[in-house]
Design a protein around this motif. Structure first.
Motif, short mmCIF file in Angstrom:
data_model
loop_
_atom_site.label_atom_id
_atom_site.label_comp_id
_atom_site.label_asym_id
_atom_site.label_seq_id
_atom_site.Cartn_x
_atom_site.Cartn_y
_atom_site.Cartn_z
N GLN A 158 101.23 -80.77 -73.12
CA GLN A 158 99.94 -80.77 -72.45
C GLN A 158 99.59 -79.39 -71.91
O GLN A 158 100.47 -78.57 -71.66
CB GLN A 158 99.89 -81.81 -71.33
CG GLN A 158 100.83 -81.58 -70.19
CD GLN A 158 100.75 -82.66 -69.12
OE1 GLN A 158 100.77 -82.33 -67.96
NE2 GLN A 158 100.68 -83.91 -69.48
N TYR A 159 98.29 -79.18 -71.78
CA TYR A 159 97.77 -77.94 -71.23
C TYR A 159 96.70 -78.31 -70.22
O TYR A 159 95.92 -79.23 -70.45
CB TYR A 159 97.17 -77.06 -72.33
CG TYR A 159 96.53 -75.81 -71.81
CD1 TYR A 159 97.30 -74.71 -71.47
CD2 TYR A 159 95.16 -75.73 -71.62
CE1 TYR A 159 96.72 -73.56 -70.97
CE2 TYR A 159 94.56 -74.59 -71.12
CZ TYR A 159 95.35 -73.50 -70.79
OH TYR A 159 94.78 -72.37 -70.28
N GLY A 160 96.66 -77.61 -69.11
CA GLY A 160 95.66 -77.91 -68.10
C GLY A 160 95.26 -76.68 -67.31
O GLY A 160 95.97 -75.67 -67.31
N GLN A 219 93.27 -81.63 -67.82
CA GLN A 219 94.39 -81.41 -68.73
C GLN A 219 94.11 -82.13 -70.04
O GLN A 219 93.43 -83.14 -70.08
CB GLN A 219 95.71 -81.87 -68.13
CG GLN A 219 95.86 -83.35 -67.93
CD GLN A 219 97.15 -83.72 -67.21
OE1 GLN A 219 97.68 -82.93 -66.45
NE2 GLN A 219 97.63 -84.91 -67.45
N ARG A 266 106.52 -79.03 -65.93
CA ARG A 266 105.34 -78.21 -66.16
C ARG A 266 105.47 -76.90 -65.40
O ARG A 266 106.07 -76.85 -64.33
CB ARG A 266 104.06 -78.96 -65.78
CG ARG A 266 103.89 -79.26 -64.35
CD ARG A 266 102.52 -79.89 -64.10
NE ARG A 266 102.22 -79.79 -62.71
CZ ARG A 266 102.00 -80.79 -61.89
NH1 ARG A 266 102.00 -82.00 -62.35
NH2 ARG A 266 101.75 -80.58 -60.63
#
Length: 187
Positions: free
Chosen positions: A12-14, A24, A184
Motif C-alpha cells: 500500500q501507498y498513502g 491510501q 509501514r
C-alpha cells in the motif's frame, strides 16, 4: 452459508493532506471463501451436501484515513473507510454430497471439483465498501500495525453464473472480515 478461511497479501501507498487526514491505495491478492451446507430428507434418505469455494481476487482498495493519537501514548489509531475494486483471477469450487438410507445403512459419497477456468462463475468483478480501523505502534523507522477491515460486497457474484451457491441462484455477495498485520514507513 458459513464463512471460510481467507488470506490477503498486498502493498500500500498513502499520503496525508493534513495532520489527521489522508488517503491510501493498495494492490493486493485476497482469497475470499465460503461454505454452503445443507441437510434434507427425501423418501427416507438423509441427504447431506456441502460446497466450498476459494476465489482469489486481484484487488485495489482506495481508502480515506483519519488518524487519532491516543493521548500521550505512542499508539496511533486510524479509521480507514473506503471502496475496493476486485477481479477474480483464480479459484476453485469443491462440492460433496452423501446420502444414508436409514433402513439399509447405504452410504454414497460424490465429490466434484470445478475450477473457475472450466465454468462461468458469474460476475468476476467485485466492488465493495470497506470499513476499517487500524492501530499502529512505532518500532524502528516505521510502525507495526494491526488492522480490522470489513469488506461489504456490493455486486451480485452469481449474475450470469452456471454454478450457483444459493437456493434458486438468486444472490451471493462477498462479506469478509479481514485481520491484517503489517509494517509501514515513510519513503
Amino acid at each position: 452459508i458459513l464463512s471460510a478461511d481467507i488470506s490477503s497479501f498486498g502493498i500500500q501507498y498513502g499520503e496525508s493532506f493534513s495532520e489527521k487526514m489522508g488517503w491510501q491505495i493498495e494492490l493486493g491478492l485476497t482469497q475470499h471463501g465460503l461454505r454452503v451446507e445443507e441437510t434434507s430428507n427425501s423418501g427416507g434418505v438423509k441427504i447431506y451436501s456441502k460446497a466450498d469455494a476459494r476465489v482469489r481476487y486481484l484487488e485495489i482498495p482506495v481508502c480515506l484515513t483519519y488518524k487519532a493519537p491516543l493521548g500521550k501514548s505512542k499508539i496511533e489509531v486510524m479509521a480507514t473507510p473506503g471502496i475496493n475494486f476486485g477481479y477474480a483471477v483464480s479459484g476453485r469450487i469443491v462440492a460433496q454430497g452423501s446420502g444414508e438410507n436409514e433402513t439399509r445403512m447405504v452410504w454414497t459419497k460424490i465429490v466434484d471439483q470445478i475450477s473457475l477456468a472450466e465454468t462461468t462463475f458469474g460476475n468476476r468483478l467485485d466492488i465493495a465498501l470497506l470499513l476499517g480501523a487500524q492501530a499502529a505502534y512505532p518500532i524502528g523507522p516505521g510502525k507495526v500495525f494491526l488492522e480490522a477491515r470489513y469488506h461489504l460486497g456490493m455486486l451480485n457474484l452469481e449474475r450470469n453464473a452456471e454454478f450457483r451457491f444459493t437456493e434458486g441462484g438468486d444472490k451471493a455477495f462477498n462479506r469478509t472480515m479481514v485481520w491484517r498485520v503489517g509494517y509501514r514507513y515513510e519513503l
